[in-house]
Motif scaffolding. Structure first.
Motif, mmCIF file in Angstrom:
data_model
loop_
_atom_site.group_PDB
_atom_site.id
_atom_site.type_symbol
_atom_site.label_atom_id
_atom_site.label_comp_id
_atom_site.label_asym_id
_atom_site.label_seq_id
_atom_site.Cartn_x
_atom_site.Cartn_y
_atom_site.Cartn_z
ATOM 1 N N GLN A 140 -3.448 -11.709 -3.737
ATOM 2 C CA GLN A 140 -3.009 -11.769 -2.505
ATOM 3 C C GLN A 140 -2.361 -10.216 -1.965
ATOM 4 O O GLN A 140 -2.390 -9.833 -0.988
ATOM 5 C CB GLN A 140 -2.010 -13.012 -2.169
ATOM 6 N N GLU A 186 0.746 -1.155 0.115
ATOM 7 C CA GLU A 186 -0.074 0.086 -0.036
ATOM 8 C C GLU A 186 0.796 1.253 -0.003
ATOM 9 O O GLU A 186 0.502 2.347 -0.664
ATOM 10 C CB GLU A 186 -0.978 0.223 1.333
ATOM 11 N N ARG A 208 -5.423 -7.197 -3.221
ATOM 12 C CA ARG A 208 -6.619 -7.077 -2.909
ATOM 13 C C ARG A 208 -7.036 -7.255 -1.320
ATOM 14 O O ARG A 208 -7.552 -7.914 -0.873
ATOM 15 C CB ARG A 208 -7.753 -8.170 -3.607
ATOM 16 N N THR A 209 -6.724 -5.761 -0.967
ATOM 17 C CA THR A 209 -6.807 -5.753 0.525
ATOM 18 C C THR A 209 -7.299 -4.109 0.718
ATOM 19 O O THR A 209 -7.234 -3.243 -0.324
ATOM 20 C CB THR A 209 -5.368 -5.715 1.243
#
Length: 294
Positions: free
Chosen positions: A75, A54, A78-79
Motif C-alpha cells: 500500500q 516518495e 506501489r504507487t
C-alpha cells in the motif's frame, strides 16, 4: 573521512525505530517516514523527517522498509510517485513475509528499475546494532556486497543466503518455526511441572540438561536428511513414539492442554505407518514432507 551512505527508513514501529537509531548513532544521514506522523517526532533534529514515502525513497541511496506485513508495504510502496522516486536506487525489504511475497516484491521492483534485496532480522529491536545480531539477505550478490558495510550497521552477523530472492524469507520462516515450536514446548513442559507442583525454578534449571541432546539430534538429522538413510543405533522411532504417548496420557490425567504433544504424536505415528519404526527420529521428516523416502 569515509563517506556515509544516506539511508531512509520507511516504517517506524519498534523495529523500524531501532533501525533508524542504529544508523543515526553510526553517523549516517538518515531520513525517516511513518504513516502516523507522531512516531517520527522523536527523530526531529536527529534525522530528516519526510512528509511522504516518495520523499523518503528519493532522499537516500538506500531505503530500508520495515512495516507490519507485505500488504501494508504494498500500500505504501506501489504507487507511481514512489516508483519514480526509487528508480535507480536500492530498496531493502525487511518486512516479514513469505518467499512468495519476496518474489512479488522483486518482480515489481525489477519492472521499475529499482534494485531490490529481501531480508529478515532474527533479533528483538533492542538487539539491533549488536555484533552478534543476525540479519539474512537474498537477491543479487553483487548488490548485497555493494551495500554490505552499510547493512552491517544493524547487525554484525549479516550474511547473504542466496541469489533466489525468496531464500531469506524461507530461512526466516524455517528458523522461526523452530523457535516458536521450541518456545511453546518449553512452556508446555512448565505447565506439566505446575500440574504436579514441581518447582518451576528447578524445571528451568534442569532444562539445560536437554539442550546438548537437541544439538546432537539436529546434527544427526542434518546428516540423515542429506543421505535419505535413517538407520542408526541410538533410539528407534518406536521408542520415541511410546515416550510421547506417556506425555499425552499425563496431560490428560492432569487436565493440561495436550494439543502440542498430541500433534507431535500424530506425526510420529504417521512415520510409523510409513514403515519407519526401526529408524531414527529423523525419519519423521517423511511424515512432514511428502512421501516416504526409504
Amino acid at each position: 573521512m569515509t563517506h556515509k551512505v544516506t539511508v531512509s527508513i520507511v516504517g517506524l514501529g519498534q523495529m523500524g525505530a531501532a533501525l533508524a537509531r542504529a544508523y543515526i548513532d553510526a553517523g549516517h544521514p538518515v531520513t525517516v517516514w511513518n504513516r502516523t506522523p507522531g512516531k517520527a517526532e522523536p527523530f526531529q533534529g536527529q534525522a530528516n523527517v519526510a512528509a511522504t514515502p516518495e520523499q523518503a525513497c528519493g532522499a537516500s541511496d538506500l531505503t530500508i522498509v520495515s512495516l507490519s506485513d507485505y500488504e501494508a508495504s504494498d500500500q505504501v510502496l506501489r504507487t507511481p510517485l514512489v516508483a519514480a522516486a526509487a528508480k535507480g536506487r536500492t530498496l531493502v525489504q525487511l518486512t516479514s513475509g513469505t518467499p512468495g511475497d519476496a518474489r512479488s516484491g522483486a518482480a515489481w521492483a525489477s519492472s521499475l528499475g529499482i534494485d531490490y534485496l529481501d531480508g529478515c532480522i532474527l533479533a528483538y529491536p533492542s538487539y539491533i546494532g549488536g555484533e552478534q545480531t543476525a540479519v539474512f539477505y537474498s537477491g543479487p550478490r553483487d548488490l548485497y556486497e555493494r551495500h554490505q558495510s552499510t547493512l552491517r550497521v544493524i547487525g554484525g552477523a549479516t550474511s547473504h543466503v542466496g541469489e533466489p530472492i525468496g531464500a531469506a524469507a524461507a530461512l526466516d520462516c524455517a528458523l522461526l518455526s523452530s523457535y516458536y515450536g521450541a518456545t511453546l514446548a518449553v512452556l508446555q513442559g512448565a505447565a506439566i511441572c505446575a500440574s504436579e507442583s514441581f518447582p518451576l525454578d528447578a524445571y528451568f534449571e534442569k532444562f539445560q540438561a536437554i539442550t546438548p541432546l537437541i544439538s546432537i539430534t539436529a546434527d544427526m538429522c542434518k546428516k540423515m536428511l542429506s543421505t535419505g538413510n535413517f538407520k542408526g543405533t541410538d533410539c528407534t522411532l518406536d521408542i520415541h513414539t511410546n515416550a510421547i504417548r506417556h506425555i499425552v496420557r499425563l496431560n490428560r490425567e492432569n487436565s493440561v492442554d495436550g494439543r502440542l504433544p498430541e500433534l507431535a504424536l500424530a506425526y510420529f505415528e504417521r512415520a510409523l505407518q510409513l514403515g519407519h519404526g526401526s529408524d531414527e527420529i529423523a525419519a519423521v521428516f517423511n511424515a512432514l514432507h511428502g512421501p516416504a523416502r526409504r
